[in-house]
Each structure stands twice: as C-alpha cells, then as structure tokens.
Design an enzyme around this catalytic site. Structure first.
Site, PDB file in Angstrom:
ATOM      1  N   GLU A  18      26.001  -5.450 170.363  1.00  0.00           N
ATOM      2  CA  GLU A  18      26.673  -6.710 170.693  1.00  0.00           C
ATOM      3  C   GLU A  18      26.386  -7.144 172.125  1.00  0.00           C
ATOM      4  O   GLU A  18      27.282  -7.488 172.889  1.00  0.00           O
ATOM      5  CB  GLU A  18      28.189  -6.577 170.461  1.00  0.00           C
ATOM      6  CG  GLU A  18      28.525  -6.257 169.016  1.00  0.00           C
ATOM      7  CD  GLU A  18      30.030  -6.212 168.741  1.00  0.00           C
ATOM      8  OE1 GLU A  18      30.794  -5.858 169.646  1.00  0.00           O
ATOM      9  OE2 GLU A  18      30.410  -6.548 167.601  1.00  0.00           O
ATOM     10  N   ASP A  35      33.432  -2.418 160.361  1.00  0.00           N
ATOM     11  CA  ASP A  35      34.216  -2.618 161.571  1.00  0.00           C
ATOM     12  C   ASP A  35      35.728  -2.647 161.328  1.00  0.00           C
ATOM     13  O   ASP A  35      36.298  -3.729 161.210  1.00  0.00           O
ATOM     14  CB  ASP A  35      33.787  -3.933 162.237  1.00  0.00           C
ATOM     15  CG  ASP A  35      34.297  -4.046 163.654  1.00  0.00           C
ATOM     16  OD1 ASP A  35      34.892  -3.080 164.146  1.00  0.00           O
ATOM     17  OD2 ASP A  35      34.097  -5.102 164.269  1.00  0.00           O
ATOM     18  N   GLU A  47      43.444  -5.123 165.152  1.00  0.00           N
ATOM     19  CA  GLU A  47      42.528  -6.262 165.300  1.00  0.00           C
ATOM     20  C   GLU A  47      42.338  -7.048 164.012  1.00  0.00           C
ATOM     21  O   GLU A  47      42.326  -8.266 164.014  1.00  0.00           O
ATOM     22  CB  GLU A  47      41.177  -5.753 165.814  1.00  0.00           C
ATOM     23  CG  GLU A  47      40.111  -6.833 165.831  1.00  0.00           C
ATOM     24  CD  GLU A  47      38.753  -6.337 166.311  1.00  0.00           C
ATOM     25  OE1 GLU A  47      38.627  -5.166 166.699  1.00  0.00           O
ATOM     26  OE2 GLU A  47      37.811  -7.147 166.296  1.00  0.00           O
TER      27      GLU A  47
END
Ligand code: BDP
Length: 729
Positions: A318, A392, A420
C-alpha cells in the site's frame, strides 16, 4: 434571628448540603463506573460469605524482593484486596504469620519452594499458584522464575478472587504458549489513530518524555494482567521521524514505565528511513552504508532502551517503501535489519500483508506467492506476521494459506482488535469466537490436528520463536475502547495469546464478572449475547462468504456498489462479482485457483460448492441465484434470510440488554444501550442496502414473510460520510 427564619435557613443549608453531597456522590459514582477501570475494578465482593472466606485466606501476605516489579505486586495487592475484601491485608515478614506468599526460588523460604520444585519448565514467564501446608499452616504460594512471572501469577489470583472462585485448594501451573504477545498501535505522531474509534492516541508525544500520564501505568497494569508482554507504539504506515533522537527519548520514557510490568516496546519503522532522515542516497538493504546506518540506529536505541523489543515492518505494501524498490526480496530486507538487532537480542516482525496490482495475481493469493518461496531464507530472529485471513480483517475469512506453508519460518498471527470492518465502535461484536475459529482451524499441514494455533505457537514445526499481535482498539476515551463491551476484545486477545486453547466463552465469562457483574444469571445473558454477536454481524454485513463490501476508505456502512476506485482489488464489485447469473468469487480450480495454496484437506473442502461450508461459499464459488443450498432454499433466499436474521438478532440483543437495567451499573448500561440503538439502525441499513443492491441482479422477490426494505437503493448509494473516524492516509 427569629425561630422561623432560623428554621428556614437551616432547611436551606440542609438542602444545599444534600445537593452538594449528592452531586459529589453522583460525580464520583460515574467517574468510578465509566469504564476507565477496565476489568480491574476491585469493587467490594457483595456476597458476605464469599468475602469472608476469601478474607480468612488473605489476611496476611508476604512478597519478597525489592525490584520495581515486586513493589508493583505489593501495591496492586494492597489496592485490590482492600477494595475486594474491604480491608487492607497485613504485610508480614514472619513465615508463621503468612497466608499468601509470593516470590521466586531466590526469594522464597526454602521450606516453601522446595515443595514446588522443579521449576525449569516454567521458563521466565510461567508461574505456579499452589495451596500448600507448611509446618501445619495452610498457605497460598505464587512462585515463578522471574518477577514478571509472579506478577502474572498475582493477576491470576486476583482474577480468581474477582470472579468469586474458590481459592482454598489451588494447583495451577501456567506457561504461555506464545513468546511474543504484542499490541500493535496504529497511532500516528499527531495522535490520530488509523482505524481507531476511541479518541486520540493515548501517547502524548508532544508532552513526552517528561510528562507521563497515569494512563500509561494503567495501560501497563491492564496488559500485564492478561499477559501481554510487548507493544508496538506507532502505526505500521510509519513516520520515519519516530527514529529521530528526540523521539527515541520519548520512546525510552514509555519503555521505562512499562519495563516493570514485563512489557517491551517495539517500533514500526519506515524502510526508507536511511534516505529520509539519514540523508543517504538510497535505502537499499544491500548497500553497506545503509546497513551501517541501521546498525548505528540500533546501537543508539539500545543505549537508551536496553530491552528494546525490535522492529515491525510494513514493506512494499500500500505505497510503503521496501526492499522491492531496490530489486531485493523481503528476506534480504528483513535479514539486514535482523542482523543489526540480533546482537542486542531484538527481533524483526516482517508483515506479509503485501499485494500489488502489477502482480497480476488475485489479491488473496499474493502473500503466499511472495513468502512461501522465501521459507528457509530468513534469519532466526525474524517472524513473518500474517493477518488471519488472506484479504483483510473481514467479519469472516478463511485462514490465510500462509499458516502451515513455511515450516522453517515462524509465522506470527496478526489479529485486528479494533473493529475496522465490523462497525467501528458502535457495534457490539465480541471477537473471541472469530479468534477461536481461526486458531482452531486445522490446516492439515502435518496431518490431522495441525491447527493454526499449533503453527503460531511454534509447536508444529518446532520453531524457536513465536508471536501473536493484535491491532489495538485503545484510545484516550475514558473507557479506553469507545464502547465498554469492546474492552472484552482487548481482554480476549491477551488471554488467547497466552493460551490459545482456552475458550472464548470462558474468557467472556471472566471478563463480564470482572467488568460488569458477578450475578450468575446476568453473566449468562451477557455471555450468550457476546458469543452470538460476531455471527450476527457477519449475517447483516457479509453472509455466506461475502467480503470487502464496505464503504470506501472509512469502511463504514455498506458499499457493495462501489466500482470506481483506482485498483480493481479495492472495489467491492471485484469481491462479490454479482451479475444476472449469480454471485460470488470463483477461487476454485475453475477460477483463480486460490484453493491450490491450501493443504489437501482444506483444498478438497473448498474445491466444490457441495463440500464448502456455507460460511465460505461465496468466498470460493460463483453460483447461480437459484443454486440449491444445503437448507433446501435457493441461494437468493438463503442470502436474504441471513441479512434479515442478522438485523433481527441485533433487535433481540437490544431487547435483552434493556432487561438488564436493574442488574448493571447505570453508566455502562446506558453506554451500551445507546450504542445498541445505533447498531440496530445500522444493521437494518446494511440489510436493506445489500438486499436492494443484490436484488437488481437476482431480479427475485424478497422471500415471503420478510418485510420489504424501506428506502431506495439510490438513497443508500447517495449517503456520504467524509468525516467517518479512523481513516488512513
Ligand atoms: C488495512 C487498513 C489500513 C492499514 C492496512 C495494513 O485499512 O489502514 O494500513 O490494513 O494492515 O486494513 O497495513
């Protein structure tokens, strides 16, 4: 003064005094019950008989040793037992007098410890708690080979008292199964917490190193009480400034606070630091000046922090720099760092969360493809840290195929504690069942019983080092985690990192008893609620193996329609692949063949829709809307039912909670009530938005008996949340 006037005045004073005292009481009450004390509340045991029994056993105590840690043990016990039993225990030096004795082989009287030998197997962190009779006297002894070990033992005994467990015939031996049990704070230097939903970072970098908040000590107490022995202070998307001398002073100040609690500090590093803060032309790991720069940096760190734990590295992921920028492998990058840390006893935790568009390989396969061939090439003090699933931190994922793929490389678990992808901090989701499901998954790596737990604790492949990390949900909110029930996720992470064979249910029960109530029936109600909560969330967000269909960037709320992001594999449409034919991602041999990365047992299980467990069906297969499920329903009907069931379960959970009003302190009761109101609305939002969106493709009716979703798809799509908390970047 006339009598009447005097009486009126007296009355006024009385009323004013009542108000003031009431206010003071109320304020004290709320401050004391606002969640700050976590599971270390130590309120007086209400049941007189239990209290009396405990008191009889714990009137006098002796903790030998003069270290900072033994001082903490003394203080903690004094504070805790005064609270729990209503009286401070008496510290006594005379053996004849003592009831609770805590020490190491060096500090305990021979008469006592000779009954507890041998202790080698306990290692540096294990402990024993035993009820013994010495010279006709009944004693409780906590023994371990180090002060940290006896601190752990002390917290264990306190847990038994807090949960009202009989302590008269104890015979407990505890040895942690995993060596490195760390929190990962995704905290930036400006105190923004990436994926943090509980206020600012607890680290006040600006005021450090001189100003040390009480919260730092309470953080250490809480962690030590569940066996966490390390903390990575800063975000994996690391700011190179953390390695500048002035920041290292601040890190050292925190290390000093944590040291007596057995907690080491670690840092996330930016791989380009030699270039960015060192002024070198390159950060190529094979360049000798670069290696020298890291060596000097490591020496500088260890000068300040002799027990510094090591580095956590997010490389070539990323947008973060890494060895790949210089044509080097992950092993070459990790080893260079490992070499400079090794003389000091430090380690490298090298993350396997790598994926890139250019690779031209399906995202879930990339970590395995990158790291499997490197097995055997890493130094002994390197662990590869893998997220539990191959994508993820989704509400549910199959395990990452890396677990069990690299016998010579210790794979370290990375769980996410912060929510998240599971509702930020307003959804009540207890993660114990998720962790348990992952840890108990049998990889088949070395025949039956090769569970993920046995891989990460190093026992399956005889690795010499093992670790488990949890991405923290901690912030500066008074209740630490933004939602009092989410403290349980921090708690269960620590307890499972210590021993992954414990059950999520038992741990939930302990947490409830220490945090909310010891009332048996209420404990059961809350524990059932917690145990069901993760599945409930999976149902209203991503049932049957759907994944990554959350809103862009912030991951708040549903966004299955999103298809405009820079990379294919950032878009929800890439993951669910709904079209008029059906839904799901074909990762079987007829598709991207991700199943080939698993050992035969799991590969066969996931190979065909008929054998794939429902919960992973759409992860591995693209199936027609009319596909007949095991239940006999069509896929469309089953999917819709799951969404409705999820929303319904939140409603039920909310109802159940409301019934507990008289059983729980008002402050936590209200916090949870408010959050459940939000969760109930948001579960319906998820359900409606997803069902309406997928219905465009299935063109099938909402199954009979289910209410029609309110709102239109266009309305759901139009909702924007630019300021949702915790965003990265
Ligand atoms: C993703 C998060 C992002 C993290 C990244 C990581 O959205 O904020 O930086 O993982 O783990 O889940 O590196």
């Amino acid at each position: 003064m006339k009598t009447a006037t005097r009486t009126r005045l007296q009355l006024l004073i009385f009323v004013a005094a009542c108000c003031v005292s009431h206010f003071a009481c109320a304020q004290f009450y709320f401050e004391n019950n606002d969640g700050y004390r976590l599971w270390q509340k130590y309120d007086t045991i209400e049941d007189k008989v239990t209290r009396q029994q405990m008191r009889e056993k714990l009137k006098t105590l002796n903790i030998s040793g003069n270290s900072a840690t033994t001082k903490i043990i003394r203080e903690e016990l004094k504070y805790a037992l005064t609270g729990l039993l209503g009286h401070p225990p008496r510290l006594s030096q005379k053996l004849e007098d003592q009831q609770l004795i805590i020490g190491t082989p060096e500090t305990l009287p021979k008469k006592v410890y000779s009954q507890l030998n041998p202790l080698e197997k306990l290692g540096e962190e294990g402990y024993r708690i035993r009820s013994l009779t010495v010279q006709g006297k009944n004693l409780t002894v906590i023994i371990g080979n180090s002060d940290t070990a006896i601190l752990y033992g002390t917290y264990h005994l306190l847990r038994l008292i807090q949960t009202h467990t009989n302590i008269s015939a104890l015979n407990i031996t505890e040895i942690p199964k995993i060596d490195i049990r760390v929190l990962n704070h995704w905290d930036n230097l400006d105190r923004h917490v990436e994926r943090g939903y509980a206020g600012e970072s607890i680290w006040d970098w600006h005021k450090l190193p001189d100003y040390k908040y009480q919260r730092y000590y309470d953080y250490a107490r809480a962690n030590a009480s569940i066996g966490i022995n390390g903390t990575v202070l800063n975000n994996v998307n690391a700011n190179p400034d953390i390695l500048r001398p002035e920041y290292l002073q601040k890190v050292a100040a925190l290390a000093e606070v944590f040291r007596p609690y057995g907690i080491k500090v670690y840092l996330s590093i930016n791989f380009s630091s030699p270039h960015i803060i060192g002024g070198l032309k390159t950060s190529d790991p094979l360049n000798s000046e670069v290696a020298q720069w890291w060596k000097s940096k490591a020496d500088e760190i260890y000068q300040l922090i002799p027990d510094f734990g090591g580095f956590l590295v997010k490389a070539n992921s990323e947008g973060q720099p890494g060895p790949g920028d210089f044509g080097r492998t992950h092993a070459e990058g990790a080893n260079m760092l490992a070499d400079v840390l090794e003389p000091h006893g430090g380690i490298v935790m090298w993350r396997a969360f790598v994926y890139a568009n250019e690779k031209n390989e399906e995202r879930s396969k990339q970590a395995y493809s990158e790291f499997k061939p490197l097995d055997g090439q890493f130094r002994k003090n390197v662990l590869v840290q893998s997220k539990n699933g191959p994508i993820d931190f989704q509400p549910r994922e199959p395990i990452s195929p890396l677990f069990g793929a690299t016998p010579q490389t210790p794979i370290m678990m990375e769980f996410q504690i912060t929510l998240e992808y599971l509702g930020l901090s307003t959804h009540l989701v207890y993660l114990g069942p998720l962790y348990e499901e992952v840890l108990n998954t049998d990889t088949g790596a070395k025949g039956k019983g090769s569970t993920v737990g046995k891989i990460i604790d190093g026992s399956l492949f005889n690795n010499t080092i093992s670790g488990m990390a949890g991405v923290a949900n901690i912030g500066s909110d008074r209740n630490w985690t933004g939602h009092i029930m989410l403290q349980s996720n921090w708690y269960v992470f620590g307890r499972l990192a210590w021993n992954h064979e414990q059950t999520a249910k038992d741990i939930a029960n302990d947490w409830i008893r220490m945090t909310l109530t010891n009332d048996h029936e209420t404990v059961n109600t809350i524990s059932n609620m917690m145990m069901a909560s993760r599945e409930t969330t999976v149902n209203y967000m991503t049932p049957l193996g759907l994944h990554h269909i959350m809103g862009t960037g912030h991951h708040y709320g549903p966004g299955p329609w999103v298809n405009n992001l820079g990379r294919d594999d950032w878009n929800p449409v890439y993951y669910h692949r709904a079209d008029s034919q059906g839904i799901g991602f074909n990762r079987s041999a007829t598709g991207v063949n991700a199943i080939e990365q698993y050992h035969p047992e799991l590969r066969q299980l996931y190979a065909k829709p008929e054998t794939t467990p429902d919960e992973f069906l759409l992860w591995f297969h693209h199936l027609p809307w009319e596909y007949k499920m095991k239940s006999g329903k069509s896929l469309w009907d089953e999917l819709t039912h799951h969404y409705y069931q999820g929303a319904e379960n939140v409603k039920q959970m909310h109802k159940e909670w409301l019934k507990l009003e008289s059983k729980i302190d008002p402050h936590p009761f209200n916090q949870v009530k408010m959050a459940l109101e939000i969760q109930e609305q948001e579960a319906i939002w998820w359900r409606n938005a997803c069902v309406l969106y997928f219905q465009q493709f299935s063109r099938l009716p909402i199954p009979s008996g289910l209410e029609k979703p309110q709102g239109t798809l266009a309305e759901y799509k139009a909702a924007q949340f630019p300021y949702a908390p915790g965003q990265g970047g």
